[in-house]
Design a protein around this motif. Structure first.
Motif, PDB file in Angstrom:
ATOM      1  N   GLU A 286       4.726   1.306   1.259  1.00 49.02           N
ATOM      2  CA  GLU A 286       5.496   2.149   0.378  1.00 49.02           C
ATOM      3  C   GLU A 286       5.498   3.650   0.558  1.00 49.02           C
ATOM      4  O   GLU A 286       4.434   4.004   1.066  1.00 49.02           O
ATOM      5  CB  GLU A 286       5.012   2.222  -1.094  1.00 49.02           C
ATOM      6  CG  GLU A 286       4.621   0.531  -1.468  1.00 49.02           C
ATOM      7  CD  GLU A 286       5.616  -0.402  -1.057  1.00 49.02           C
ATOM      8  OE1 GLU A 286       5.325  -1.377  -0.467  1.00 49.02           O
ATOM      9  OE2 GLU A 286       6.885  -0.432  -2.070  1.00 49.02           O
ATOM     10  N   HIS A 287       6.766   4.114   1.012  1.00 54.31           N
ATOM     11  CA  HIS A 287       6.825   5.629   1.496  1.00 54.31           C
ATOM     12  C   HIS A 287       6.979   5.552   2.996  1.00 54.31           C
ATOM     13  O   HIS A 287       8.000   5.505   3.633  1.00 54.31           O
ATOM     14  CB  HIS A 287       5.701   6.559   0.994  1.00 54.31           C
ATOM     15  CG  HIS A 287       5.644   6.479  -0.215  1.00 54.31           C
ATOM     16  ND1 HIS A 287       6.564   6.683  -1.406  1.00 54.31           N
ATOM     17  CD2 HIS A 287       4.470   6.319  -1.135  1.00 54.31           C
ATOM     18  CE1 HIS A 287       6.146   6.533  -2.454  1.00 54.31           C
ATOM     19  NE2 HIS A 287       4.698   6.318  -2.467  1.00 54.31           N
ATOM     20  N   GLY A 288       5.660   5.444   3.823  1.00 54.71           N
ATOM     21  CA  GLY A 288       5.591   5.550   5.247  1.00 54.71           C
ATOM     22  C   GLY A 288       6.312   6.798   5.882  1.00 54.71           C
ATOM     23  O   GLY A 288       6.807   6.709   7.025  1.00 54.71           O
TER      24      GLY A 288
ATOM     25  N   ALA B  68       0.956  -1.213   0.124  1.00 57.60           N
ATOM     26  CA  ALA B  68      -0.035   0.115   0.102  1.00 57.60           C
ATOM     27  C   ALA B  68       0.745   1.169   0.114  1.00 57.60           C
ATOM     28  O   ALA B  68       1.703   1.258   0.692  1.00 57.60           O
ATOM     29  CB  ALA B  68      -1.041   0.050   0.952  1.00 57.60           C
ATOM     30  N   HIS B  69       0.584   2.022  -0.860  1.00 64.20           N
ATOM     31  CA  HIS B  69       1.140   3.410  -1.027  1.00 64.20           C
ATOM     32  C   HIS B  69       0.729   4.351   0.107  1.00 64.20           C
ATOM     33  O   HIS B  69      -0.463   4.643  -0.319  1.00 64.20           O
ATOM     34  CB  HIS B  69       1.215   4.180  -2.336  1.00 64.20           C
ATOM     35  CG  HIS B  69       2.113   3.417  -3.516  1.00 64.20           C
ATOM     36  ND1 HIS B  69       3.211   4.232  -4.001  1.00 64.20           N
ATOM     37  CD2 HIS B  69       2.325   2.139  -3.871  1.00 64.20           C
ATOM     38  CE1 HIS B  69       3.977   3.251  -4.941  1.00 64.20           C
ATOM     39  NE2 HIS B  69       3.172   2.060  -4.409  1.00 64.20           N
ATOM     40  N   ALA B  70       1.285   4.764   0.919  1.00 64.03           N
ATOM     41  CA  ALA B  70       0.842   5.526   2.156  1.00 64.03           C
ATOM     42  C   ALA B  70       1.815   6.347   2.568  1.00 64.03           C
ATOM     43  O   ALA B  70       3.085   5.914   3.171  1.00 64.03           O
ATOM     44  CB  ALA B  70       0.181   4.662   3.300  1.00 64.03           C
TER      45      ALA B  70
ATOM     46  N   THR C  12      11.526   2.498  -5.439  1.00 66.02           N
ATOM     47  CA  THR C  12      11.841   3.898  -5.404  1.00 66.02           C
ATOM     48  C   THR C  12      10.716   4.937  -5.825  1.00 66.02           C
ATOM     49  O   THR C  12      10.693   6.125  -6.037  1.00 66.02           O
ATOM     50  CB  THR C  12      12.894   4.167  -6.543  1.00 66.02           C
ATOM     51  OG1 THR C  12      12.392   3.664  -7.610  1.00 66.02           O
ATOM     52  CG2 THR C  12      14.009   3.305  -6.097  1.00 66.02           C
ATOM     53  N   ASP C  13       9.554   4.133  -6.185  1.00 64.33           N
ATOM     54  CA  ASP C  13       8.293   4.978  -6.514  1.00 64.33           C
ATOM     55  C   ASP C  13       8.734   5.383  -8.077  1.00 64.33           C
ATOM     56  O   ASP C  13       8.283   6.704  -8.307  1.00 64.33           O
ATOM     57  CB  ASP C  13       7.875   5.856  -5.814  1.00 64.33           C
ATOM     58  CG  ASP C  13       6.394   6.001  -5.741  1.00 64.33           C
ATOM     59  OD1 ASP C  13       5.627   5.367  -6.213  1.00 64.33           O
ATOM     60  OD2 ASP C  13       5.843   7.345  -5.500  1.00 64.33           O
ATOM     61  N   ALA C  14       9.520   4.921  -8.928  1.00 65.95           N
ATOM     62  CA  ALA C  14       9.933   5.393 -10.104  1.00 65.95           C
ATOM     63  C   ALA C  14       8.771   5.907 -10.841  1.00 65.95           C
ATOM     64  O   ALA C  14       7.680   5.126 -10.930  1.00 65.95           O
ATOM     65  CB  ALA C  14      10.752   4.207 -10.965  1.00 65.95           C
TER      66      ALA C  14
END
Ligand SMILES: [Zn+2]
Length: 206
Positions: free
Chosen positions: A48-50, A28-30, A119-121
């Motif tokens: 992802e990120h956090g 989950a991107h958060a 990396t969220d490319a």
């Protein structure tokens, strides 16, 4: 699987349960709260990120074995490369967030949350060539070179539940590895070498 912030914890949990029944891994991107907590409570495998992860969330991640994929480079690249090209407010937002997210994520790392490399490319000034820079940023923020390299090998293989076949070089595992001119344990920037040799299943592919 990607969740948007409009869904409830119950909806996310149902999706996570169904995906797990099919043997899938869920990320989950958060970046902020309560999104991070909602995703952890729903039972995702990786955040992802956090960027704004809290101690309460870290407690639950440690209990559930949730991974964290920091994506430092996605935020770092904007103040680094975008001056005069993106709106000032967007650059300022990224620059202001950077010190906070370094602090929060390294705190989670030190508390023992398992870390993977991503990396969220696709975000500004962040294409797939930036992957090795993520390792450099991890080390600059206090990880050892060995710990940083583990995020992209052993830890990622464990998250994906393929660590019996990938993640380390051992008999009966697939031999995926790089050949570099210098030792990445001495200086992790060694993996930024552009003409490195890339092997998949023991065969050179680049
Ligand atoms: Zn994202």
């Amino acid at each position: 699987m990607i969740f948007s912030f409009q869904v409830s914890v119950e909806e996310m949990k149902t999706a996570a349960d169904e995906a797990h029944h099919k043997g899938r891994i869920i990320a989950a991107h958060a970046e902020g709260n309560p999104g991070i907590m909602n995703a952890i409570k729903a039972g995702v495998d990786s955040i992802e990120h956090g960027f704004y992860v809290t101690d309460e969330e870290i407690d639950l991640m440690l209990k559930q074995g949730t991974y964290l994929t920091p994506t430092f480079v996605a935020d770092w690249a904007i103040p680094e490369f975008a001056k005069g090209k993106l709106p000032d407010w967007e650059i300022k937002k990224a620059a202001d967030a950077l010190q906070d997210l370094y602090k929060n994520i390294m705190h989670a790392w030190k508390r023992g949350v398992p870390i993977t490399l991503g990396t969220d490319a696709g975000t500004p000034y962040n294409d797939f060539s930036m992957t090795p820079v993520e390792l450099q940023l991890m080390v600059e923020q206090g990880a050892s070179t060995f710990e940083a390299l583990q995020t992209s090998s052993q830890n990622s293989a464990k998250l994906m539940k393929i660590d019996n076949e990938y993640g380390t070089l051992e008999p009966n595992k697939y031999a995926d590895f790089l050949v570099l001119d210098s030792d990445p344990l001495k200086d992790v920037k060694a993996v930024q070498q552009e003409n490195k040799a890339v092997y998949k299943n023991g065969i050179r592919v680049f």
